[in-house]
Design a protein around this motif. Sequence first.
Motif, mmCIF file in Angstrom:
data_model
loop_
_atom_site.group_PDB
_atom_site.id
_atom_site.type_symbol
_atom_site.label_atom_id
_atom_site.label_comp_id
_atom_site.label_asym_id
_atom_site.label_seq_id
_atom_site.Cartn_x
_atom_site.Cartn_y
_atom_site.Cartn_z
ATOM 1 N N ARG A 25 41.775 50.683 32.236
ATOM 2 C CA ARG A 25 40.465 50.652 32.902
ATOM 3 C C ARG A 25 39.562 49.602 32.288
ATOM 4 O O ARG A 25 38.841 48.900 32.994
ATOM 5 C CB ARG A 25 39.793 52.022 32.824
ATOM 6 C CG ARG A 25 40.472 53.046 33.714
ATOM 7 C CD ARG A 25 39.684 54.298 33.811
ATOM 8 N NE ARG A 25 38.364 53.994 34.341
ATOM 9 C CZ ARG A 25 37.488 54.908 34.740
ATOM 10 N NH1 ARG A 25 37.800 56.177 34.657
ATOM 11 N NH2 ARG A 25 36.314 54.566 35.187
ATOM 12 N N ILE A 26 39.592 49.454 30.968
ATOM 13 C CA ILE A 26 38.759 48.454 30.296
ATOM 14 C C ILE A 26 39.214 47.047 30.682
ATOM 15 O O ILE A 26 38.391 46.184 30.983
ATOM 16 C CB ILE A 26 38.789 48.653 28.769
ATOM 17 C CG1 ILE A 26 38.021 49.912 28.402
ATOM 18 C CG2 ILE A 26 38.207 47.448 28.053
ATOM 19 C CD1 ILE A 26 38.125 50.293 26.953
ATOM 20 N N ASN A 27 40.512 46.818 30.707
ATOM 21 C CA ASN A 27 41.029 45.504 31.089
ATOM 22 C C ASN A 27 40.679 45.170 32.536
ATOM 23 O O ASN A 27 40.341 44.030 32.839
ATOM 24 C CB ASN A 27 42.542 45.435 30.888
ATOM 25 C CG ASN A 27 42.918 45.298 29.441
ATOM 26 O OD1 ASN A 27 42.122 44.854 28.626
ATOM 27 N ND2 ASN A 27 44.133 45.685 29.115
ATOM 28 N N ALA A 28 40.771 46.135 33.414
ATOM 29 C CA ALA A 28 40.458 45.892 34.824
ATOM 30 C C ALA A 28 38.983 45.552 34.993
ATOM 31 O O ALA A 28 38.631 44.632 35.747
ATOM 32 C CB ALA A 28 40.823 47.109 35.665
ATOM 33 N N SER A 29 38.100 46.258 34.288
ATOM 34 C CA SER A 29 36.670 45.991 34.439
ATOM 35 C C SER A 29 36.280 44.663 33.802
ATOM 36 O O SER A 29 35.428 43.945 34.320
ATOM 37 C CB SER A 29 35.836 47.128 33.845
ATOM 38 O OG SER A 29 36.006 47.198 32.449
ATOM 39 N N SER A 30 36.920 44.301 32.692
ATOM 40 C CA SER A 30 36.584 43.021 32.065
ATOM 41 C C SER A 30 37.093 41.852 32.897
ATOM 42 O O SER A 30 36.451 40.808 32.964
ATOM 43 C CB SER A 30 37.126 42.938 30.653
ATOM 44 O OG SER A 30 38.534 42.915 30.651
ATOM 45 N N GLN A 31 38.222 41.999 33.572
ATOM 46 C CA GLN A 31 38.734 40.930 34.432
ATOM 47 C C GLN A 31 37.826 40.738 35.638
ATOM 48 O O GLN A 31 37.542 39.618 36.032
ATOM 49 C CB GLN A 31 40.154 41.243 34.894
ATOM 50 C CG GLN A 31 41.183 41.068 33.805
ATOM 51 C CD GLN A 31 42.567 41.490 34.245
ATOM 52 O OE1 GLN A 31 42.741 41.989 35.339
ATOM 53 N NE2 GLN A 31 43.547 41.286 33.377
ATOM 54 N N SER A 32 37.341 41.815 36.223
ATOM 55 C CA SER A 32 36.453 41.672 37.371
ATOM 56 C C SER A 32 35.109 41.091 36.936
ATOM 57 O O SER A 32 34.504 40.317 37.670
ATOM 58 C CB SER A 32 36.250 43.017 38.080
ATOM 59 O OG SER A 32 35.600 43.932 37.232
ATOM 60 N N GLU A 35 35.571 37.355 36.695
ATOM 61 C CA GLU A 35 35.607 36.735 38.012
ATOM 62 C C GLU A 35 34.193 36.564 38.559
ATOM 63 O O GLU A 35 33.872 35.531 39.128
ATOM 64 C CB GLU A 35 36.436 37.572 38.971
ATOM 65 C CG GLU A 35 37.922 37.531 38.677
ATOM 66 C CD GLU A 35 38.709 38.481 39.549
ATOM 67 O OE1 GLU A 35 38.114 39.073 40.470
ATOM 68 O OE2 GLU A 35 39.917 38.621 39.303
ATOM 69 N N ILE A 36 33.350 37.550 38.360
ATOM 70 C CA ILE A 36 31.974 37.470 38.837
ATOM 71 C C ILE A 36 31.231 36.359 38.109
ATOM 72 O O ILE A 36 30.537 35.552 38.719
ATOM 73 C CB ILE A 36 31.261 38.831 38.655
ATOM 74 C CG1 ILE A 36 31.864 39.863 39.605
ATOM 75 C CG2 ILE A 36 29.760 38.693 38.881
ATOM 76 C CD1 ILE A 36 31.403 41.268 39.346
ATOM 77 N N VAL A 37 31.394 36.269 36.802
ATOM 78 C CA VAL A 37 30.703 35.250 36.017
ATOM 79 C C VAL A 37 31.190 33.863 36.409
ATOM 80 O O VAL A 37 30.397 32.947 36.608
ATOM 81 C CB VAL A 37 30.909 35.495 34.507
ATOM 82 C CG1 VAL A 37 30.426 34.324 33.694
ATOM 83 C CG2 VAL A 37 30.181 36.757 34.085
ATOM 84 N N SER A 38 32.488 33.668 36.549
ATOM 85 C CA SER A 38 33.009 32.345 36.889
ATOM 86 C C SER A 38 32.581 31.942 38.297
ATOM 87 O O SER A 38 32.299 30.781 38.548
ATOM 88 C CB SER A 38 34.523 32.304 36.745
ATOM 89 O OG SER A 38 35.122 33.190 37.663
#
Length: 56
Positions: A25-32, A35-38
Amino acid sequence: MLKSLLICFAFLVAQLVLLNHIDNRINASSQSAREIVSTFQATQRERKDDEELPTS
């Protein structure tokens, strides 16, 4: 003694499953979030480039 070992092993497996779930769950939220920041930075760069173009 065997019963105690089985309880200990079951508790260990339960902890590993829970930690794996939390890690996913932590990895999924950090990846999203990345993506938002980039996407936001790319949008800002495009706008900045558009503003620098001279108009004739």
